[in-house]
Design an enzyme around this catalytic site. Structure first.
Site, PDB file in Angstrom:
ATOM      1  N   ARG A  61     -24.230  21.110  29.003  1.00 20.20           N
ATOM      2  CA  ARG A  61     -25.256  22.082  28.564  1.00 20.20           C
ATOM      3  C   ARG A  61     -24.634  23.335  27.973  1.00 20.20           C
ATOM      4  O   ARG A  61     -25.142  23.903  27.012  1.00 20.20           O
ATOM      5  CB  ARG A  61     -26.131  22.494  29.751  1.00 20.20           C
ATOM      6  CG  ARG A  61     -27.164  21.485  30.115  1.00 20.20           C
ATOM      7  CD  ARG A  61     -28.158  22.054  31.110  1.00 20.20           C
ATOM      8  NE  ARG A  61     -28.858  20.984  31.774  1.00 20.20           N
ATOM      9  CZ  ARG A  61     -29.823  20.247  31.229  1.00 20.20           C
ATOM     10  NH1 ARG A  61     -30.224  20.497  30.003  1.00 20.20           N
ATOM     11  NH2 ARG A  61     -30.381  19.278  31.906  1.00 20.20           N
ATOM     12  N   ASN A 103     -42.025  30.489  24.856  1.00 20.53           N
ATOM     13  CA  ASN A 103     -42.300  29.062  25.038  1.00 20.53           C
ATOM     14  C   ASN A 103     -43.802  28.842  25.166  1.00 20.53           C
ATOM     15  O   ASN A 103     -44.546  29.746  25.581  1.00 20.53           O
ATOM     16  CB  ASN A 103     -41.606  28.566  26.318  1.00 20.53           C
ATOM     17  CG  ASN A 103     -41.760  27.075  26.519  1.00 20.53           C
ATOM     18  OD1 ASN A 103     -41.617  26.289  25.569  1.00 20.53           O
ATOM     19  ND2 ASN A 103     -42.049  26.661  27.741  1.00 20.53           N
ATOM     20  N   HIS A 105     -46.375  26.086  27.115  1.00 20.36           N
ATOM     21  CA  HIS A 105     -46.349  25.057  28.153  1.00 20.36           C
ATOM     22  C   HIS A 105     -47.770  24.511  28.338  1.00 20.36           C
ATOM     23  O   HIS A 105     -48.729  25.282  28.417  1.00 20.36           O
ATOM     24  CB  HIS A 105     -45.831  25.653  29.463  1.00 20.36           C
ATOM     25  CG  HIS A 105     -45.717  24.626  30.544  1.00 20.36           C
ATOM     26  ND1 HIS A 105     -44.664  23.741  30.601  1.00 20.36           N
ATOM     27  CD2 HIS A 105     -46.536  24.310  31.572  1.00 20.36           C
ATOM     28  CE1 HIS A 105     -44.842  22.927  31.626  1.00 20.36           C
ATOM     29  NE2 HIS A 105     -45.964  23.244  32.238  1.00 20.36           N
ATOM     30  N   THR A 137     -37.573  32.938  30.898  1.00 18.09           N
ATOM     31  CA  THR A 137     -36.577  33.514  31.807  1.00 18.09           C
ATOM     32  C   THR A 137     -35.802  32.335  32.396  1.00 18.09           C
ATOM     33  O   THR A 137     -36.206  31.179  32.224  1.00 18.09           O
ATOM     34  CB  THR A 137     -37.269  34.319  32.928  1.00 18.09           C
ATOM     35  OG1 THR A 137     -38.163  33.438  33.623  1.00 18.09           O
ATOM     36  CG2 THR A 137     -38.037  35.513  32.373  1.00 18.09           C
TER      37      THR A 137
HETATM   38  C1  GRF Z   1     -46.808  20.673  23.586  1.00 14.14           C
HETATM   39  O1  GRF Z   1     -47.789  20.161  24.453  1.00 14.14           O
HETATM   40  C2  GRF Z   1     -46.133  21.865  24.195  1.00 14.14           C
HETATM   41  O2  GRF Z   1     -46.978  22.611  25.024  1.00 14.14           O
HETATM   42  C3  GRF Z   1     -45.039  21.244  25.028  1.00 14.14           C
HETATM   43  O3  GRF Z   1     -44.593  20.151  24.272  1.00 14.14           O
HETATM   44  C4  GRF Z   1     -45.629  19.699  23.416  1.00 14.14           C
HETATM   45  C5  GRF Z   1     -45.075  19.742  22.034  1.00 14.14           C
HETATM   46  O4  GRF Z   1     -45.957  19.216  21.085  1.00 14.14           O
HETATM   47  N1  GRF Z   1     -44.020  22.207  25.345  1.00 14.14           N
HETATM   48  P1  GRF Z   1     -45.682  19.482  19.538  1.00 14.14           P
HETATM   49  O5  GRF Z   1     -44.276  18.965  19.262  1.00 14.14           O
HETATM   50  O6  GRF Z   1     -45.798  20.938  19.287  1.00 14.14           O
HETATM   51  O7  GRF Z   1     -46.708  18.676  18.831  1.00 14.14           O
END
Ligand code: GRF
Length: 212
Positions: A61, A103, A105, A137
């Site tokens: 990583r 990000n 989520h 974070t």
């Molecule tokens: C989305 O649901 C996002 O929230 C998550 O991964 C998925 C990515 O979808 N982190 P895309 O590649 O933006 O279509």
């Protein structure tokens, strides 16, 4: 005008929503850890520079994150946007972009961090689910929250129908969050909280299932 770099790993629908949102910033590049990420073609079709830093080419990583940071920094971004970027980032990487790394989520954090959020929400029988945009974070999926959208979980939902309902909202709240950041309406404060310079309050209540 601020520069942003978007990191993806796959489909790229959130990236596409950002490219089409006419944000007050310059999208300098889209970078993927996978050469076959479909989103790279969408970015190219929009005339955006693309790059691939394949995680499989690095032994660990630390070396992958260092190589990734090197490519990112070449674009001198003010904001680095994770849009379906499916790699866990080291604390060093996250620290380097403190206050600049965002990000999205697919859950109402802090519930359902990690993977398979829609299946877990259905399994638990929650009646409200959603999505969250947050500063990143080192504590995975626990960074300060910028904006969330809630959707009802309907009685015949499958993982697919629920995911689609949430994704529709992701495409609305991510551009909003990046717009706020690029126009300096929000920032990550010294205490680790999101500071809103111009606060908007929502007066809606979502009750699910609805009242009779
Ligand atoms: C989305 O649901 C996002 O929230 C998550 O991964 C998925 C990515 O979808 N982190 P895309 O590649 O933006 O279509």
């Amino acid at each position: 005008m601020k520069n942003i770099v978007i990191l993806i790993s796959g489909r790229g629908s959130n990236m596409q929503a950002l490219l089409e949102a006419q944000l007050p910033c310059r999208i300098a590049a889209v970078i993927s850890n996978r050469a076959d990420a479909e989103g790279l073609n969408i970015a190219k079709a929009h005339g955006i520079a693309t790059a691939v830093v394949a995680h499989r080419d690095y032994p660990d990583r630390d070396s992958f994150d260092a190589a990734l940071a090197n490519i990112i920094d070449g674009y001198q971004p003010d904001v680095v946007v994770l849009a379906g970027f499916m790699r866990i980032l080291t604390a060093d990487f996250v620290g380097r972009y403190h206050g600049k790394l965002i990000n999205i989520h697919p859950s109402l954090l802090p519930s359902y961090g990690g993977l398979h959020t829609h299946a877990r929400a259905l399994h638990d029988g929650v009646k409200i689910h959603g999505c969250t945009v947050h500063f990143v974070t080192p504590n995975l999926d626990h960074g300060p929250i910028i904006i969330q959208a809630a959707v009802p979980v309907l009685c015949h939902d499958t993982e697919q129908t629920l995911a689609a309902r949430v994704l529709h909202e992701e495409h609305r709240i991510y551009p909003q969050a990046i717009r706020w950041l690029c126009s300096e309406q929000i920032e990550l404060g010294a205490s680790g909280q999101v500071v809103f310079h111009k606060r908007k309050q929502s007066a809606f209540t979502l009750i699910s299932p609805g009242l009779d």
